[in-house]
Scaffold this motif. Sequence first.
Motif, PDB file in Angstrom:
ATOM      1  N   VAL A 157      -3.306  26.457 -32.591  1.00 20.75           N
ATOM      2  CA  VAL A 157      -1.991  26.056 -33.092  1.00 20.75           C
ATOM      3  C   VAL A 157      -2.032  26.187 -34.613  1.00 20.75           C
ATOM      4  O   VAL A 157      -2.777  25.482 -35.286  1.00 20.75           O
ATOM      5  CB  VAL A 157      -1.625  24.616 -32.689  1.00 20.75           C
ATOM      6  N   LEU A 158      -1.265  27.133 -35.125  1.00 15.13           N
ATOM      7  CA  LEU A 158      -1.186  27.364 -36.567  1.00 15.13           C
ATOM      8  C   LEU A 158      -0.065  26.497 -37.122  1.00 15.13           C
ATOM      9  O   LEU A 158       1.108  26.707 -36.810  1.00 15.13           O
ATOM     10  CB  LEU A 158      -0.904  28.837 -36.841  1.00 15.13           C
ATOM     11  N   CYS A 159      -0.426  25.505 -37.928  1.00 17.67           N
ATOM     12  CA  CYS A 159       0.557  24.520 -38.384  1.00 17.67           C
ATOM     13  C   CYS A 159       0.866  24.706 -39.869  1.00 17.67           C
ATOM     14  O   CYS A 159      -0.001  24.526 -40.727  1.00 17.67           O
ATOM     15  CB  CYS A 159       0.044  23.099 -38.137  1.00 17.67           C
ATOM     16  N   ALA A 160       2.110  25.068 -40.167  1.00 19.78           N
ATOM     17  CA  ALA A 160       2.554  25.263 -41.542  1.00 19.78           C
ATOM     18  C   ALA A 160       3.416  24.084 -41.987  1.00 19.78           C
ATOM     19  O   ALA A 160       3.749  23.189 -41.193  1.00 19.78           O
ATOM     20  CB  ALA A 160       3.334  26.566 -41.654  1.00 19.78           C
ATOM     21  N   PRO A 202       4.847  17.475 -30.664  1.00 15.78           N
ATOM     22  CA  PRO A 202       5.352  17.991 -29.386  1.00 15.78           C
ATOM     23  C   PRO A 202       4.759  19.354 -29.024  1.00 15.78           C
ATOM     24  O   PRO A 202       4.591  19.665 -27.838  1.00 15.78           O
ATOM     25  CB  PRO A 202       6.861  18.074 -29.592  1.00 15.78           C
ATOM     26  N   ALA A 203       4.422  20.166 -30.021  1.00 14.27           N
ATOM     27  CA  ALA A 203       3.810  21.458 -29.725  1.00 14.27           C
ATOM     28  C   ALA A 203       2.453  21.277 -29.059  1.00 14.27           C
ATOM     29  O   ALA A 203       2.105  21.992 -28.107  1.00 14.27           O
ATOM     30  CB  ALA A 203       3.658  22.273 -31.012  1.00 14.27           C
ATOM     31  N   LEU A 204       1.687  20.300 -29.544  1.00 12.28           N
ATOM     32  CA  LEU A 204       0.385  20.022 -28.935  1.00 12.28           C
ATOM     33  C   LEU A 204       0.543  19.526 -27.496  1.00 12.28           C
ATOM     34  O   LEU A 204      -0.238  19.913 -26.606  1.00 12.28           O
ATOM     35  CB  LEU A 204      -0.373  18.989 -29.763  1.00 12.28           C
ATOM     36  N   HIS A 205       1.520  18.695 -27.265  1.00 13.54           N
ATOM     37  CA  HIS A 205       1.733  18.196 -25.898  1.00 13.54           C
ATOM     38  C   HIS A 205       2.158  19.326 -24.958  1.00 13.54           C
ATOM     39  O   HIS A 205       1.788  19.333 -23.770  1.00 13.54           O
ATOM     40  CB  HIS A 205       2.771  17.071 -25.903  1.00 13.54           C
ATOM     41  N   THR A 206       2.917  20.276 -25.467  1.00 14.03           N
ATOM     42  CA  THR A 206       3.298  21.433 -24.657  1.00 14.03           C
ATOM     43  C   THR A 206       2.071  22.284 -24.329  1.00 14.03           C
ATOM     44  O   THR A 206       1.891  22.740 -23.185  1.00 14.03           O
ATOM     45  CB  THR A 206       4.349  22.281 -25.403  1.00 14.03           C
ATOM     46  N   ASP A 239      -6.376  14.501 -29.490  1.00 16.53           N
ATOM     47  CA  ASP A 239      -7.707  14.592 -28.883  1.00 16.53           C
ATOM     48  C   ASP A 239      -8.045  13.325 -28.100  1.00 16.53           C
ATOM     49  O   ASP A 239      -8.664  13.380 -27.031  1.00 16.53           O
ATOM     50  CB  ASP A 239      -8.751  14.836 -29.976  1.00 16.53           C
ATOM     51  N   ASP A 240      -7.632  12.166 -28.607  1.00 14.83           N
ATOM     52  CA  ASP A 240      -7.878  10.896 -27.919  1.00 14.83           C
ATOM     53  C   ASP A 240      -7.038  10.773 -26.648  1.00 14.83           C
ATOM     54  O   ASP A 240      -7.502  10.231 -25.632  1.00 14.83           O
ATOM     55  CB  ASP A 240      -7.565   9.720 -28.844  1.00 14.83           C
ATOM     56  N   GLU A 241      -5.825  11.295 -26.692  1.00 15.08           N
ATOM     57  CA  GLU A 241      -4.905  11.122 -25.564  1.00 15.08           C
ATOM     58  C   GLU A 241      -5.207  12.091 -24.419  1.00 15.08           C
ATOM     59  O   GLU A 241      -4.942  11.778 -23.252  1.00 15.08           O
ATOM     60  CB  GLU A 241      -3.464  11.327 -26.034  1.00 15.08           C
ATOM     61  N   TYR A 242      -5.739  13.252 -24.718  1.00 13.89           N
ATOM     62  CA  TYR A 242      -5.994  14.259 -23.689  1.00 13.89           C
ATOM     63  C   TYR A 242      -7.500  14.496 -23.598  1.00 13.89           C
ATOM     64  O   TYR A 242      -8.056  15.346 -24.293  1.00 13.89           O
ATOM     65  CB  TYR A 242      -5.252  15.562 -24.011  1.00 13.89           C
TER      66      TYR A 242
END
Length: 417
Positions: A157-160, A202-206, A239-242
């Motif tokens: 995930v590239l986060c800008a 939300p991108a991480l959750h997706t 990381d903690d949640e998943y």
Amino acid sequence: MLRPEPTAKAPTEHRAGGGGLMLDAEAVVLAGHGSRREKSNEQVRTLAAGLEGRLGFPVTAGFIELAEPSIPEAIESVAPSVSDVTVIPLSLFAASHVKADVPLVVNEARTEHTDVNVHNGRHLGVHPAIVELLDDRAAAVEAELNVDREDDDVVVVLCARGSSDPDSNGDVHKLARLLYEGRAFADVEAAFIGVTEPLLEPALHTVAKRRPDAVVVLPYMLGDGVLTERIRETTATFDDEYRYAEAACGDPLGTDDRLLTVLADRFEEARTGDVSMSCDTCKYKVELDGFEGEAGGARAMLRAMTHQAAHADRSDIDEEPHVHDAPDKHVTVCTNRTCADAGAATVLERLRQAVRDRGIDARITRSSCLDRCGDGPNVAVYPDNVWYGGVAPEDVDRIASSLERDRIVSELVDQTL
């Protein structure tokens, strides 16, 4: 394949007025954003020093806001001893700073330093060296997580930062796609830490719904500042949640030598007249859905002037530096040749005096060409977005009164934006 690095150039000799010999005919101003965190400003200076070693002639740092020296001050420091100054924005993408603020400063410098060629370079943008650098940043996180993209499902995930400029945000997605192509990642997604969507959380959750073996988050930032820390915290929470997916955050770009390769290329482009901007998707050039009200170069220029005025005092920076303490009105007077011949300087000084005498909260500044040659003197009032044409010194009192009463002088209006 990366292009060969430009070879260092020996100082150029040219003849100064009166037959004297001058050295170091070239200089570069590396234009950083500027920060309240001196560590971030020092990064710009470090890159400037590295670029000087790469190019072989003076490179100095200047800042758009919040830090010293300003870009005009940086240009002033090198202009007396060179024939050419190239301003290169140390910006990842082309949003308002690159499209409006820096060009405004360059135009003002051309007016101020008539015996120096001032060139406007391009931002870092999308470049093979940056893709290679991001690949290395991802590999470092893979090593930390003990995963291998060849054997495991690794999603990046590239986060800008995120921008209100769709052209800038579009380049983040392009960069993500280039990082994906030809590599063994399961996917590379673009996300943003603010301003626009998709936001990182939300991108991480997706991404988690795909149940990858590992998620590598790359902060697409130059420095290690507040936003980078926010990306790290969001990644750690994910990381903690998943528990079934390992996740970790990489380092920002920093002062890696590959950035010098990009900057050297941007210098060569500027000096050969090969600077190209993405005008076809620029919200100041074309009417994009949702951004129709921002089309028109004059709007960008007025916005840049107001932004510049809001950050004029760099000695007293608020804790929230982008909550601007701007004046109620910002008035610009074109002082280019045709307007100057028609009395623009007198209009400028009389306006300044009238504002002081009346106690009006307004800033009066000179501008470079407002692109209405022959119709001047031209006076632009922001945020009213009103342009007055053919303004004579005797019109100043009426304009000052209109500023005080928040009105316009209708018979002087040349156009409204």
